[in-house]
Design a protein around this motif. Structure first.
Motif, PDB file in Angstrom:
ATOM      1  N   UNK A 134       0.898  -1.210   0.082  1.00  0.00           N
ATOM      2  CA  UNK A 134      -0.004   0.085  -0.083  1.00  0.00           C
ATOM      3  C   UNK A 134       0.932   1.047  -0.013  1.00  0.00           C
ATOM      4  N   UNK A 135       2.100   1.309   0.694  1.00  0.00           N
ATOM      5  CA  UNK A 135       2.880   2.580   0.920  1.00  0.00           C
ATOM      6  C   UNK A 135       3.529   2.897  -0.374  1.00  0.00           C
ATOM      7  N   UNK A 136       3.740   2.017  -1.214  1.00  0.00           N
ATOM      8  CA  UNK A 136       4.601   2.166  -2.540  1.00  0.00           C
ATOM      9  C   UNK A 136       3.904   2.802  -3.651  1.00  0.00           C
ATOM     10  N   UNK A 137       2.766   3.162  -3.497  1.00  0.00           N
ATOM     11  CA  UNK A 137       1.913   4.083  -4.663  1.00  0.00           C
ATOM     12  C   UNK A 137       0.959   4.853  -4.079  1.00  0.00           C
ATOM     13  N   UNK A 138       0.879   6.024  -4.664  1.00  0.00           N
ATOM     14  CA  UNK A 138      -0.391   6.775  -4.233  1.00  0.00           C
ATOM     15  C   UNK A 138      -1.831   6.555  -4.691  1.00  0.00           C
ATOM     16  N   UNK A 139      -1.680   5.945  -5.776  1.00  0.00           N
ATOM     17  CA  UNK A 139      -2.933   5.331  -6.317  1.00  0.00           C
ATOM     18  C   UNK A 139      -2.938   3.731  -6.405  1.00  0.00           C
ATOM     19  N   UNK A 140      -4.394   3.305  -6.093  1.00  0.00           N
ATOM     20  CA  UNK A 140      -4.356   1.812  -5.646  1.00  0.00           C
ATOM     21  C   UNK A 140      -5.311   1.124  -6.469  1.00  0.00           C
ATOM     22  N   UNK A 141      -5.373  -0.132  -6.637  1.00  0.00           N
ATOM     23  CA  UNK A 141      -6.368  -0.851  -7.329  1.00  0.00           C
ATOM     24  C   UNK A 141      -7.641  -0.265  -7.074  1.00  0.00           C
ATOM     25  N   UNK A 142      -8.637  -0.115  -8.202  1.00  0.00           N
ATOM     26  CA  UNK A 142      -8.399  -0.681  -9.649  1.00  0.00           C
ATOM     27  C   UNK A 142      -7.490   0.087 -10.514  1.00  0.00           C
ATOM     28  N   UNK A 143      -6.862   0.948 -10.084  1.00  0.00           N
ATOM     29  CA  UNK A 143      -5.973   1.752 -10.865  1.00  0.00           C
ATOM     30  C   UNK A 143      -4.772   0.837 -11.130  1.00  0.00           C
ATOM     31  N   UNK A 144      -4.027   1.070 -12.319  1.00  0.00           N
ATOM     32  CA  UNK A 144      -2.870   0.170 -12.722  1.00  0.00           C
ATOM     33  C   UNK A 144      -1.431   0.323 -12.043  1.00  0.00           C
ATOM     34  N   UNK A 145      -1.237   1.510 -11.379  1.00  0.00           N
ATOM     35  CA  UNK A 145      -0.177   1.772 -10.902  1.00  0.00           C
ATOM     36  C   UNK A 145       0.634   0.834  -9.888  1.00  0.00           C
ATOM     37  N   UNK A 146      -0.287   0.038  -8.743  1.00  0.00           N
ATOM     38  CA  UNK A 146       0.667  -0.899  -8.264  1.00  0.00           C
ATOM     39  C   UNK A 146       1.186  -1.943  -9.024  1.00  0.00           C
ATOM     40  N   UNK A 147       0.640  -2.439  -9.957  1.00  0.00           N
ATOM     41  CA  UNK A 147       0.871  -3.506 -11.023  1.00  0.00           C
ATOM     42  C   UNK A 147       1.997  -2.950 -11.785  1.00  0.00           C
ATOM     43  N   UNK A 148       2.016  -1.721 -12.147  1.00  0.00           N
ATOM     44  CA  UNK A 148       2.918  -1.343 -13.248  1.00  0.00           C
ATOM     45  C   UNK A 148       4.409  -1.161 -12.312  1.00  0.00           C
ATOM     46  N   UNK A 149       4.381  -0.570 -11.081  1.00  0.00           N
ATOM     47  CA  UNK A 149       5.500  -0.502 -10.228  1.00  0.00           C
ATOM     48  C   UNK A 149       6.029  -1.935 -10.161  1.00  0.00           C
TER      49      UNK A 149
END
Length: 215
Positions: A134-149
């Motif tokens: 959770x701490x690694x991205x500002x935006x979270x699922x269902x946004x793609x950012x966690x997966x892309x990081x």
């Protein structure tokens, strides 16, 4: 065994790799009663799985979201060892992926310490790294950012990667990231809800998942 279909496979954690569903539901029920004096049905609590705690509690009581989070986290950590359950066959699946040269990781909405403790108690700590929490991205699922990081950290790209999850937000995030969306029906979301989200694949057992990933 044939070549792996995807050289990079990222997993959701709760309800996908380990069965924390009873623990999460009980933690939500506890927090809502402890802080607000409100009863929450298991069905409603189950529908919140996949979101961050902040998103869940802020949507329900913004002014007391942090109190709710603190109550949830404290109760969840105290009861993790007794309520955590494994999905049979998962350790063997992860070992088979590693043996086949597949690079794996976890992208979860959980806090990092909670995710790492979950894997440790499940005996999977050495098999699957928490790549994004959770701490690694500002935006979270269902946004793609966690997966892309996660893919960036693993050295992969969306075109040759699959994301495996049990919630509708997992399917949505995978599709938004351009990854192959693999839904598993043994977790939080009913199968019909997963089907409506239109994943690329849906499987009902760990054995089916292994066959899909490794051929």
């Amino acid at each position: 065994m044939s070549e792996p279909r995807w050289p990079f496979v990222v997993f959701d954690l709760d309800g996908t790799v380990v069965n924390t569903i009873p623990l999460i539901i009980a933690s939500y029920e506890h927090a809502m009663w402890d802080v607000l004096g409100e009863r929450t049905s298991p069905e409603e609590a189950r529908s919140w799985i996949g979101q961050t705690l902040y998103a869940t509690f802020h949507a329900r009581r913004p002014s007391r979201a942090q109190e709710l989070i603190d109550s949830y986290v404290t109760w969840n950590a105290a009861h993790l060892p007794e309520l955590l359950e494994e999905f049979p066959g998962t350790p063997e699946l992860l070992d088979a992926l590693t043996a086949a040269g597949v690079v794996t990781g976890v992208a979860t909405s959980k806090r990092r310490v909670s995710a790492e403790n979950t894997l440790r108690y499940a005996g999977l700590e050495g098999r699957l790294p928490v790549t994004v929490a959770m701490e690694d991205t500002d935006l979270h699922k269902p946004r793609p950012e966690p997966l892309l990081v996660a893919l960036e950290r693993l050295g992969g790209s969306a075109a040759v990667a699959a994301y495996v999850g049990d919630a509708v937000v997992d399917v949505q995030a995978a599709k938004a990231a351009g990854m192959t969306a693999v839904a598993v029906s043994w977790g939080a979301a009913p199968r019909e809800a997963l089907e409506a989200a239109a994943p690329d694949h849906i499987v009902d057992t760990v054995a089916e998942l292994e066959e899909l990933l490794l051929g």
